[in-house]
Design an enzyme around this catalytic site. Structure first.
Site: not given
Length: 456
Positions: A423, A13, A363, A333
């Site tokens: 690319a 408390a 990369h 993640r």
């Protein structure tokens, strides 16, 4: 010894003024977990039938943070001492159970010590946890006659002679429920503080001829309370040192135990190596021969055998199969999954994405909401464009695909097995198996081009 049923009262408390915080003191964290949660966990592990949490300041915040269904919330509207706090909980005590009193700001109390205290409690008496200090200033002193505990005198109420006593009260005790209720009803606030002290029940028990048995904790840190952030930081280091020692003795190589933090549970295999400044959070499993570089954060993840995580990588809610390599400076993640032998290099981020066996993203890449097959090469600067501003969409890449550098895959899109993405391509439609996808602006060349010059 056969123990009676037992319930626990946790006093929580206090406002914690010296923390200088809007957060209730007991919610400040040690090893990534609220101090009071450490105490609740100990009570539950001890087998408490009920846990009564006496709260006052910051009740709403406490209830938001603590979701344990076993908690009985007991409001103490005024903080009038430990005895007063126990009086608020007393209506919930069963006569035939033992009542163990703990504190929400004493987070390192061990189950082993509490079990010894529980076992030592005499029938009809009190089990009391005490320690001896070289400097007991400020603490309640244990008084004895012929070796037997007769009472506790608070420092402010103690005589000069009593203040020479080195054995002090930790505040942790256990007694029968019926006895506890009877003694609590007899408490008065006739003392220097004008408060109701739970410690006065020791003298009441002695007057009734009840036996009081004192037990000592294994370590002083178990009964150290927290009143300010300095004390909390010191207990954090004590806890981390103890965890590091356990891991070292169990075969984990911590390159510098003083620069390792465990904020959860670590399950590990053999020959695990962990470099400096690594933080382990939640439930983490490390397989055999895992190597973790300096500055990494691993949270709620499973890391398979022979994986290597290079420095300054963050792994959260992810799953890595054997022989994967990650980093440096990678971020996995929640929902990231790497199959055997996959590689995620520097400045690569994955979220809700699976990278197949032997596949590589070396990369500067973002892979979100993606399913990537085996033996795929993801070139530098590749982005799965998974969000249209309102909804998320999935990218599927088959086995043996080569994705060139600086490619954008605008989901939803599927790239067939064996395809090649040139690319600089922006993929907006599905690509068939073994096809070449290219979407460049045709290259032009101007001979004899002269660069602009600055005007003077």
């Amino acid at each position: 010894m056969l123990n009676n049923a037992m319930s626990v009262v946790i006093l929580a408390a206090g406002k914690g003024t010296r923390m200088y915080s809007d957060l209730p003191k007991v919610l400040h964290t040690l090893a990534g977990k609220a101090m009071v949660q450490h105490v609740i966990d100990a009570a539950n592990e001890l087998g408490a039938a009920h846990v009564h949490l006496v709260y006052g300041h910051g009740g709403d915040l406490l209830k938001q943070a603590l979701k344990d269904d076993n908690l009985n919330w007991v409001l103490q509207t005024e903080q009038l001492g430990t005895g007063h706090a126990m009086q608020q909980a007393a209506p919930f005590f069963a006569d035939d159970e033992d009542i163990l009193m703990l504190y929400g700001d004493v987070p390192l109390i061990s189950v082993e010590t509490l079990q010894r205290l529980r076992d030592a409690k005499p029938q009809g008496g009190i089990g009391l946890l005490t320690v001896k200090l070289d400097d007991p200033t400020g603490y309640g002193r244990i008084t004895r006659e012929n070796g037997k505990v007769t009472g506790i005198v608070e420092h402010k109420d103690a005589t000069d002679e009593q203040r020479q006593i080195q054995e002090i009260n930790t505040g942790i005790l256990i007694a029968n429920g019926a006895d506890m209720k009877r003694w609590l009803a007899k408490l008065t606030n006739n003392n220097a503080q004008g408060e109701y002290y739970i410690t006065d029940i020791i003298a009441l028990a002695y007057q009734e001829g009840r036996e009081i048995v004192a037990v000592h904790p294994q370590r002083l840190s178990e009964v150290e309370g927290v009143n300010n952030r300095l004390q909390l930081s010191r207990l954090e280091r004590v806890y981390q040192s103890e965890q590091a020692e356990k891991l070292l003795l169990a075969g984990v190589m911590l390159r510098d135990p003083a620069r390792f933090d465990l904020r959860g549970t670590l399950t590990h295999g053999r020959d695990v190596e962990i470099d400096t400044n690594v933080i382990i959070e939640g439930n983490v499993t490390l397989g055999h021969r895992v190597k973790i570089g300096t500055g990494c954060v691993i949270k709620n993840s499973v890391i398979g055998d022979d994986c290597e995580i290079s420095p300054y990588t963050v792994v959260e809610d992810a799953n890595l199969a054997a022989a994967c390599t990650i980093g440096p400076f990678a971020r996995l993640r929640p929902g990231a999954e790497l199959l055997e032998g996959a590689h995620v290099g520097n400045f690569v981020e994955m979220k809700k994405a699976r990278l197949g066996k032997g596949s590589k993203a070396g990369h500067l890449t973002y892979l979100g909401d993606a399913e990537i097959g085996d033996n795929v090469n993801i070139g530098a600067g590749t982005i799965t464009c998974n969000y249209d501003g309102a909804n998320k969409f999935k990218t599927i890449i088959g086995d043996d695909v080569f994705v060139g550098s600086d490619t954008q895959l605008v989901a939803p899109v599927t790239v067939g097995k064996g395809a090649t993405i040139a690319a600089g391509t922006t993929v907006t439609r599905n690509v068939g198996e073994n096809a070449l996808a290219i979407s460049r602006v045709p290259q032009t060349q101007k001979e004899g081009w002269r660069r602009p010059v600055k005007k003077k």
